[in-house]
Design a protein around this motif. Structure first.
Motif, short mmCIF file in Angstrom:
data_model
loop_
_atom_site.label_atom_id
_atom_site.label_comp_id
_atom_site.label_asym_id
_atom_site.label_seq_id
_atom_site.Cartn_x
_atom_site.Cartn_y
_atom_site.Cartn_z
N ARG A 177 -1.68 0.65 5.91
CA ARG A 177 -1.06 1.65 5.38
C ARG A 177 -0.31 2.71 6.20
N VAL A 224 0.93 -1.11 -0.21
CA VAL A 224 0.00 -0.10 -0.12
C VAL A 224 0.87 1.36 0.01
N TYR A 265 6.00 3.44 1.93
CA TYR A 265 5.35 1.98 2.10
C TYR A 265 6.06 1.18 2.87
#
Length: 131
Positions: A53, A12, A24
């Motif tokens: 995320r 993500v 990320y």
């Protein structure tokens, strides 16, 4: 930003509001938070959990999930230095039926409309979208 990070298998990826950075969590081996610059430089900022995320709070700070399944926490980091600025406990244990990383569970100050980024598996690159 089109950066080859095939070995990391980014989970993500999320662009900063100004589009200059993409954060990320690596999905291979040890889960780590990484940030990619427009020039393609990749910086590792330490341990992270791939269940949620990263959330940007500004172009230089972001929240990332850290800790264990039994004791998860959000950590706000300074992207330039890697310094941990704040930590907050997660309401529900990671993996519990009520735990989620949706908008209602975002840490304080999280930008809920981050820049769009994506992992392109065909080219093995992280791409900033619509910029």
């Amino acid at each position: 930003i089109d950066v080859s990070v095939q070995a990391d298998f980014p989970f993500v990826p999320v662009a900063s509001a100004d589009g200059s950075l993409i954060a990320y969590v690596t999905g291979v081996d040890r889960e780590r938070l990484k940030v990619v610059t427009r020039s393609g430089d990749v910086r590792e900022l330490g341990p992270a959990r791939a269940q949620c995320r990263p959330y940007w709070t500004s172009d230089n700070h972001l929240w990332v999930l850290q800790g264990s399944d039994q004791s998860p926490n959000w950590a706000e980091l300074n992207v330039a230095t890697g310094e941990r600025l704040h930590t907050l406990p997660v309401d529900e244990p990671v993996g519990s039926p009520r735990h989620g990383c949706g908008l209602r569970r975002a840490p304080p100050g999280a930008l809920l409309a981050p820049g769009a980024a994506a992992w392109d598996s065909e080219s093995s690159q992280v791409r900033l979208l619509n910029r």
